[in-house]
Design a protein around this motif. Structure first.
Motif, short mmCIF file in Angstrom:
data_model
loop_
_atom_site.label_atom_id
_atom_site.label_comp_id
_atom_site.label_asym_id
_atom_site.label_seq_id
_atom_site.Cartn_x
_atom_site.Cartn_y
_atom_site.Cartn_z
N MET A 173 29.63 -2.80 -52.51
CA MET A 173 29.98 -1.49 -52.03
C MET A 173 29.04 -0.47 -52.64
SD MET A 173 34.10 -1.66 -52.01
CE MET A 173 34.53 -3.27 -52.61
N LEU A 174 28.70 0.50 -51.85
CA LEU A 174 27.74 1.51 -52.27
C LEU A 174 28.40 2.71 -52.90
CD1 LEU A 174 25.12 1.87 -49.44
CD2 LEU A 174 24.66 2.03 -51.85
N GLU A 175 27.80 3.23 -53.94
CA GLU A 175 28.26 4.48 -54.52
C GLU A 175 27.09 5.43 -54.57
OE1 GLU A 175 30.79 4.60 -57.91
OE2 GLU A 175 31.31 2.50 -57.68
N PRO A 176 27.27 6.68 -54.17
CA PRO A 176 26.16 7.63 -54.19
C PRO A 176 25.73 7.94 -55.61
CG PRO A 176 28.20 8.71 -53.58
CD PRO A 176 28.50 7.25 -53.67
N GLN A 177 24.48 8.39 -55.76
CA GLN A 177 23.95 8.73 -57.08
C GLN A 177 24.69 9.91 -57.69
OE1 GLN A 177 21.80 7.00 -58.73
NE2 GLN A 177 21.43 5.55 -57.10
N ASP A 178 24.97 10.93 -56.90
CA ASP A 178 25.66 12.12 -57.39
C ASP A 178 26.90 12.35 -56.54
OD1 ASP A 178 26.50 14.47 -58.46
OD2 ASP A 178 24.74 15.63 -57.90
N PRO A 179 28.07 11.89 -56.98
CA PRO A 179 29.29 11.99 -56.18
C PRO A 179 29.64 13.43 -55.80
CG PRO A 179 29.68 10.65 -58.13
CD PRO A 179 28.31 11.23 -58.24
N GLY A 180 29.17 14.42 -56.54
CA GLY A 180 29.48 15.81 -56.21
C GLY A 180 28.80 16.30 -54.95
N ASP A 181 27.74 15.59 -54.51
CA ASP A 181 27.00 16.01 -53.33
C ASP A 181 27.52 15.41 -52.04
OD1 ASP A 181 25.36 17.53 -54.89
OD2 ASP A 181 23.74 16.06 -54.96
N THR A 182 28.56 14.61 -52.10
CA THR A 182 29.03 13.87 -50.95
C THR A 182 30.46 14.27 -50.59
OG1 THR A 182 27.67 12.00 -51.64
CG2 THR A 182 29.36 11.55 -50.02
N ASP A 183 30.70 14.43 -49.29
CA ASP A 183 32.06 14.64 -48.80
C ASP A 183 32.67 13.28 -48.51
OD1 ASP A 183 31.92 17.44 -48.85
OD2 ASP A 183 30.98 17.48 -46.87
N TYR A 184 33.90 13.12 -48.91
CA TYR A 184 34.59 11.85 -48.71
C TYR A 184 35.76 12.02 -47.76
CZ TYR A 184 31.95 10.27 -52.72
OH TYR A 184 30.93 9.93 -53.57
N LEU A 185 36.01 10.98 -46.97
CA LEU A 185 37.12 10.96 -46.04
C LEU A 185 38.12 9.90 -46.46
CD1 LEU A 185 35.10 10.94 -42.70
CD2 LEU A 185 36.10 12.93 -43.82
N ARG A 186 39.40 10.20 -46.27
CA ARG A 186 40.40 9.15 -46.44
C ARG A 186 40.21 8.15 -45.30
NH1 ARG A 186 43.59 13.94 -47.47
NH2 ARG A 186 44.17 13.95 -49.66
N VAL A 187 40.76 6.97 -45.48
CA VAL A 187 40.61 5.94 -44.45
C VAL A 187 41.17 6.44 -43.12
CG1 VAL A 187 41.32 3.62 -43.75
CG2 VAL A 187 40.55 4.04 -46.09
N ALA A 188 42.31 7.11 -43.16
CA ALA A 188 42.90 7.63 -41.92
C ALA A 188 42.00 8.68 -41.27
CB ALA A 188 44.28 8.22 -42.20
N GLU A 189 41.35 9.50 -42.08
CA GLU A 189 40.44 10.52 -41.55
C GLU A 189 39.19 9.87 -40.94
OE1 GLU A 189 41.43 14.19 -44.59
OE2 GLU A 189 39.95 12.68 -45.18
N ALA A 190 38.67 8.85 -41.62
CA ALA A 190 37.52 8.13 -41.08
C ALA A 190 37.88 7.45 -39.76
CB ALA A 190 37.02 7.09 -42.08
N ALA A 191 39.07 6.88 -39.70
CA ALA A 191 39.53 6.23 -38.47
C ALA A 191 39.65 7.24 -37.34
CB ALA A 191 40.86 5.53 -38.71
N ALA A 192 40.18 8.42 -37.64
CA ALA A 192 40.31 9.46 -36.62
C ALA A 192 38.94 9.92 -36.15
CB ALA A 192 41.12 10.63 -37.17
N ALA A 193 38.00 10.08 -37.06
CA ALA A 193 36.65 10.51 -36.70
C ALA A 193 35.96 9.47 -35.81
CB ALA A 193 35.82 10.76 -37.95
N MET A 194 36.28 8.20 -36.04
CA MET A 194 35.68 7.13 -35.27
C MET A 194 36.51 6.75 -34.04
SD MET A 194 34.56 4.81 -38.53
CE MET A 194 33.61 3.61 -37.64
N ASN A 195 37.70 7.32 -33.93
CA ASN A 195 38.62 7.03 -32.83
C ASN A 195 38.97 5.54 -32.78
OD1 ASN A 195 40.29 7.84 -30.76
ND2 ASN A 195 38.75 7.49 -29.18
#
Length: 73
Positions: free
Chosen positions: A1-23
């Motif tokens: 699993m990938l983790e960004p170098q600077d977590p403060g620069d990334t927006d994160y989605l909950r699984v439900a939000e990612a699912a909604a974005a992907m329909n």
């Protein structure tokens, strides 16, 4: 699993939000994570998907429309 170098620069989605974005259903997001097709970061007992990763996955999944859809009627 990938983790960004600077977590403060990334927006994160909950699984439900990612699912909604992907329909798609939430289980599809979990399957994509399990298959290694979508990175995830663990925050305690919950998972977050980088918003950029969702956008990149959707962009890679796009296919051009078939030629018959562009033909004049």
């Amino acid at each position: 699993m990938l983790e960004p170098q600077d977590p403060g620069d990334t927006d994160y989605l909950r699984v439900a939000e990612a699912a909604a974005a992907m329909n798609v259903p939430r289980m599809t997001v979990y399957e994509l994570v399990h298959q290694g097709k979508l990175p995830v970061v663990s925050f305690g007992k919950s998972y977050r998907v980088p918003a950029q990763a969702v956008q990149e996955y959707l962009a890679a999944a796009r296919h051009p429309a078939p030629a018959y859809l562009h033909a004049p009627i």
